[in-house]
Scaffold this active site. Structure first.
Site, short mmCIF file in Angstrom:
data_model
loop_
_atom_site.label_atom_id
_atom_site.label_comp_id
_atom_site.label_asym_id
_atom_site.label_seq_id
_atom_site.Cartn_x
_atom_site.Cartn_y
_atom_site.Cartn_z
N ALA A 57 0.83 -1.20 0.00
CA ALA A 57 0.00 0.00 0.00
C ALA A 57 0.87 1.26 0.00
O ALA A 57 0.66 2.17 -0.80
CB ALA A 57 -0.93 -0.02 1.21
N ARG A 115 -10.39 -19.71 5.30
CA ARG A 115 -9.39 -19.84 6.36
C ARG A 115 -9.98 -20.02 7.75
O ARG A 115 -9.53 -20.85 8.52
CB ARG A 115 -8.50 -18.60 6.35
CG ARG A 115 -7.67 -18.57 5.10
CD ARG A 115 -6.84 -17.33 5.01
NE ARG A 115 -5.94 -17.45 3.86
CZ ARG A 115 -5.11 -16.51 3.46
NH1 ARG A 115 -5.07 -15.37 4.10
NH2 ARG A 115 -4.33 -16.70 2.42
#
Lengths: 224, 638, 252
Positions: free
Chosen positions: B45, B331
């Protein structure tokens, strides 16, 4: 010309000089060896002296031999420059240099080169200098009898030993130098590099071995 | 509740972003060079944002605590990056990626944000390829894809098992180009320790030079926090040792709301813990579940070697419980299933806290070479760490803390509740809801940095007037002296316990009570213990050395102090959320077959916590989530 | 599980100005399952309890990919295995071993403290040209230019460099050729790197020389310690690219 100067002063440019001069000297070794092998001919030195006469008087060969000295000099000067630069790149060394991940000769080309240089001086002084500036009797053909000079020189066991030992160092120098030159020139290819490496190894063994055989055989009065 | 305006544009979902982009104000090219922007963190980012903003003409100052921007922990992402390219013609689309992400996040993310993410995902792949990122390719020269957990299409792009590395190096190269051009001034080994707010706007940061200890101020017109997640609150996690919450936490203390702190992702495929000296957990890419089969012995106490246990005595529990997704279940579900079988006593390995991930059948089917091609480096890594050869014996895996979905609250423009302060990537909360799907983190980091912030930041700069403020301003001086005071306090305690001891204790509390399964009782106990730990920390911690030097103990101490405070907030948040969703599993709220039971009527909101002062209870603000395009349903991967 | 008793000789240096020296520490009962850095953690916990300044060392991801860890262990960068220090485990050592730990040594990597060195020279080399000059927002579809799989794979093998600097540390000349060649190779192989091909290699080599790294003498020590097994082929390619660029590029 800026590009040329900047190329030649870069590390890669300096290595380029090392590689090109090195390869030239390798070629020189082949020529030198092919001439010298005539010392082993059982003709009382006739063909060798003829060859020496030719080498000493042909103008083209003269130019090449000047080039040869120049390239040796260049090889030495650039080796020095690079060594100084490389030393400076690591001002503080390691305490424990126990694990080695490269071959001894590849790390010590400078030492090997210096030994070869010393040998070269002795060698030149023995033959080349004498031939050029000293007195050498003539043979039956009226050529300088370098053959006899050589034979005399190589009747001394210690000189023979020196030559043989020096060739071991030359072999070691070549074993790295030959394939290293190709790497420096960027001549690398999956298909051909293994061949270059093989030829390099073979060259490094065969050429110095043949060089070393000459004084030994002359010492023992052997010939073909 | 008026504090939280998500600023979601009107209009149909698919048109929101393009309409919004058009409505955003622009800064004229000549004016861009008058603005300074601070970017903290150089992961996906941060690096992508810093590079993109500099390309536009802004003056950027970028900061990272590592010795080089290339080391940010994005580099460790293994598996891949999702994008709705539909190169495989298997029915993928922007809408499907959006839908999978919303559903995977257990309906706790904003529709508009997630749709935008899916929309720009395709541009990311184009961008990265243009930068020279060597994605895996097919013989025909086109890009290769693989499938990933929580999806039924192949939309994951990858570069061996080092996708994060290649993407980060791509962003890092773009950043390097801007550093060379002078548009970005890079500060390596520099840690941000405070945000400075002047007249209600974020106008700069206070940093510590990690080599000299010098405390410095940097002013700007906007500050971007791209500082990653806070998984290290658990001490053991898959995060890098240096990953920390400090930047986000200090911003939180300056007024930025912190959203969904309890949403942490426990990754199902990590190498199990070996002992007390363990410092971090290593993730084995989820992509392994494409070919590996997860199992434990059917019988408790079956101590045979795994190779000797016949199929009849094995329980391939993921395939059994979730036949349609099987080993590729999301997950959170896979992790909890592993915990369940281990709690039943069927776990394997010396600690009983591990399950097998077996490649026997894949090797039989595709040959060892094919498996080596796909996972060679992962197998090597496993062998290096455990000393076992996964080609011959099954891997052992166990869940570990991996990613934090929570983070600073941001609106649609990625701005926090402090004007001019932005949070990008894992540092914000916005796109993953209560659970992140595999291969989505890289996508989000780059989406925020390359394709969102360049637009939204311009709007803020163009629509605000800025007083001239430089780092001599009294607010900066105040923040500097407060920062220094905290450091001096830490150095002066000279107690008897090391920083790591506190960190480990905190980690254990968090893992035991605020980890894979949480209960009101346990959380209350955790809160109590964290308080005691905090008190003890400030009385008894031992930080050796001085500020004016490279002092790694001091760096750690500052970070752990913040982790302790964050831990308390996470517990508060977990206590507040009386439902189970995604990574947040409250044992009180589960279905009959032990699945997470959401409570959409009461908890379909983002919790955003406001800091109210040291040792004061934080105040909860709620941003209600509105779903207009998907139907909320019980997630089913059966 | 084996437990090891160890003697550690560790380089201690207060800051970039100070003169350093080796200190000897004893460490007992280290689990062979621990990683080398976990062993260093134990040492540091031990030192901290004794109120001695812990040993500063660089480390971050601890999974072999960030390239932060950087020690020379018993004369070899990253220790006896060809991996990163963080992926080295104590099972590679024996009970009673004396282990020498030194920082990476190179003029271009000054020591900042103990085992921490400054590798920002690598960043500056990348800044000199280790990129493709494209701005954010390209709209060329990713599949527009097909790249043969073997070329993509080879580019990936080069791109896998983690920039740890072990190549420099191992090289007797402290040469950075392997690092530079890996990046140059990646972009030379890929079509995206072609427009800046000549410019890139010249600038990166010039920066490499300016940083004070030594010349490559083709010993191969770099590749032999590289945790990512970057091959010497890259260096040959760099030489070729550089010389070709110098000789054929348009600028004089």
């Amino acid at each position: 010309m800026n590009w040329f100067i900047s190329m030649m002063s870069s590390t890669i440019g300096r290595k380029l000089i090392m590689a090109l001069t090195g390869l030239f000297l390798i070629l020189f070794l082949v020529v030198h060896l092919s001439g010298n092998l005539q010392l082993l001919k059982n003709d009382g030195g006739e063909s060798f002296n003829t060859y020496a006469q030719f080498m000493g008087h042909n103008p083209l060969i003269k130019v090449v031999s000047i080039g040869n000295f120049f390239f040796i000099l260049l090889h030495i000067v650039y080796a020095l420059l690079l060594t100084l630069q490389n030393r400076k790149a690591r001002p503080v060394g390691y305490l424990s240099e126990t694990t080695k991940t490269s071959n001894w000769n590849s790390r010590n080309m400078g030492i090997l080169g210096t030994i070869i240089l010393i040998f070269l001086v002795v060698h030149l002084q023995n033959f080349w200098f004498k031939m050029k500036f000293g007195y050498v009797p003539l043979d039956d053909m009226g050529y300088k009898d370098i053959y006899m000079e050589t034979k005399e020189a190589f009747s001394q066991w210690w000189l023979v030993a020196l030559y043989v030992v020096s060739m071991v160092f030359l072999a070691s120098h070549l074993a790295h130098g030959f394939q290293s030159a190709f790497q420096t020139l960027g001549l690398n290819h999956k298909k051909y590099t293994p061949a270059i490496q093989f030829i390099g190894k073979a060259f490094a063994i065969i050429v110095p071995l043949l060089f070393a055989i000459i004084p030994v055989m002359m010492f023992f009065n052997l010939s073909f | 509740m008026a504090v939280l305006d998500a600023k979601i544009p009107d209009g149909p979902l698919a048109e929101k972003w393009s309409k919004h982009k058009f409505n955003l104000k622009l800064v004229n090219p000549a004016n861009k060079r008058k603005y300074e922007v601070i970017v903290v963190g150089t992961g996906l980012a941060g690096a992508s944002a810093a590079a993109s903003l500099a390309e536009l003409g802004y003056n950027v100052k970028a900061f990272c605590f590592q010795d080089s921007p290339r080391r940010a922990h994005s580099i460790a992402a293994q598996g891949g990056i999702n994008a709705a390219k539909n190169y495989q013609n298997d029915g993928d689309s922007v809408h499907r990626l959006f839908y999978d992400t919303i559903k995977g996040g257990d309906y706790r993310a904003r529709e508009a944000n997630v749709y935008r993410l899916a929309e720009v995902s395709v541009n990311i792949i184009d961008q990265c390829v243009a930068q020279g990122v060597p994605f895996a390719r097919e013989y025909g020269g086109l890009l290769s894809n693989r499938s990933f957990g929580g999806a039924q299409v192949s939309r994951t792009f990858y570069a061996k098992g080092q996708t994060g590395q290649q993407l980060l190096l791509g962003a890092y190269s773009a950043l390097s180009r801007q550093i060379a051009s002078g548009k970005v001034k890079m500060y390596n080994r520099t840690e941000m320790l405070d945000v400075v707010v002047v007249d209600g706007k974020a106008r700069g940061i206070v940093t510590r030079n990690l080599v000299t200890g010098k405390i410095e101020s940097h002013s700007a017109h906007a500050v971007l926090l791209c500082t990653g997640g806070y998984g290290n609150v658990f001490f053991l996690s898959t995060n890098a040792m240096g990953s920390n919450v400090t930047a986000a936490w200090r911003a939180h203390k300056k007024g930025a709301l912190f959203a969904n702190p309890c949403f942490t992702q426990i990754h199902p495929t990590c190498i199990p813990v070996h002992g007390d000296s363990q410092s971090k957990l290593t993730l084995m890419s989820e992509s392994l579940r494409n070919d590996g089969r997860v199992w434990v012995p059917k019988a408790i106490g079956d101590k045979r070697k795994p190779e000797d246990i016949p199929d009849a005595d094995r329980d391939y529990y993921l395939e059994r419980k979730y036949p349609s997704f099987g080993n590729l279940s999301p997950r959170d579900i896979s992790s909890r299933a592993a915990k369940e079988v281990c709690d039943e006593g069927r776990g394997v390995g010396s600690t009983g806290k591990a399950v097998y991930l077996d490649f026997r059948d894949a090797i039989k089917r595709d040959g060892r070479n094919a498996i080596e091609q796909r996972y060679g480096n992962l197998f090597d890594m496993y062998q290096q760490i455990t000393g076992q050869n996964p080609y011959e014996t099954p891997m052992m895996i166990y869940p570990a803390v991996h990613y934090t979905m929570g983070g600073l609250w941001v609106d649609y423009n990625l701005m926090t509740t402090i004007p001019g302060l932005y949070a990008l990537g894992e540092a914000n909360f916005s796109d993953h809801g209560a659970n992140r799907l595999g291969a989505s983190a890289l996508m989000q980091g780059l989406a925020d940095g390359y394709f969102v912030i360049p637009y939204t930041l311009g709007d803020y700069l163009a629509s605000n007037k800025f007083e001239a403020v430089n780092s001599d301003h009294s607010e900066f001086k105040k923040a500097e002296s407060e920062t220094l005071a905290t450091i001096q306090k830490l150095l002066s305690i000279k107690g008897n316990k090391t920083v790591d001891q506190y960190h480990k204790e905190l980690g254990l509390i968090m893992w035991d009570y605020c980890g894979m399964a949480r209960s009101a009782e346990g959380l209350a106990l955790a809160k109590e213990r964290i308080r005691t730990l905090k008190e003890d920390f400030w009385k008894n911690v031992n930080v050796i050395g001085a500020n004016e030097e490279l002092n790694q103990t001091l760096e750690k101490a500052c970070r752990v102090a913040d982790f302790i405070e964050l831990g308390e907030l996470m517990v508060d948040d977990a206590l507040d959320r009386k439902e189970s969703c995604g990574g947040h599993f409250r044992v009180e709220y589960q279905t009959e077959d032990s699945e997470a039971k959401r409570d959409d009527a009461n908890y379909c909101y983002v919790s955003a916590w406001e800091f109210k002062g040291a040792n004061q209870p934080s105040q909860l603000h709620k941003e209600n989530l509105v779903f207009e395009n998907v139907k909320l349903s019980q997630r089913s991967y059966k | 599980m084996r437990k090891l008793n160890l003697t550690l000789k560790v380089w201690r240096q207060k800051d970039d100005k100070g003169k350093g020296k080796f200190e000897t520490y004893k460490l007992n009962n280290v689990s062979e399952e621990s990683s080398f850095l976990e062993m260093m953690d134990i040492l540091n916990e031990d030192l901290a309890t004794k109120k001695i300044d812990p040993v500063a060392f660089d480390h971050d991801c601890r999974e072999g990919i960030c390239g932060t860890c950087s020690m020379v262990i018993n004369g070899k960068p990253h220790g006896p295995l060809q991996t990163t220090t963080c992926q080295l485990h104590m099972r590679s050592f024996s009970d009673g071993d004396t282990i020498t730990v030194e920082p990476f040594r190179a003029g271009a990597f000054p020591v900042l403290k103990d085992l921490v060195v400054d590798r920002s020279a690598f960043d500056r080399i990348i800044q000199a040209g280790g990129y493709v000059s494209v701005n954010t927002g390209v709209s060329v579809d990713a599949n527009e230019i097909p790249i043969p799989k073997d070329i993509a794979d080879e580019a990936m093998d080069s791109a896998t460099c983690i920039g740890c600097g072990a190549c420099v540390a191992a090289c007797k000349n402290a040469s950075a050729m392997l690092f530079v060649s890996a990046k140059v190779s990646q972009f030379t192989l890929l079509p995206q790197g072609q427009p800046e091909r000549h410019r890139r290699v010249q600038k990166m080599v010039a920066q490499m020389d300016e940083e004070g790294f030594g010349a490559c003498t083709n010993t191969g020590a770099c590749s032999a310690v590289c945790p990512k097994e970057i091959s010497l082929t890259n260096i040959a390619r760099l030489n070729r690219e550089y010389l070709t660029a110098k000789v054929t590029a348009q600028e004089v």
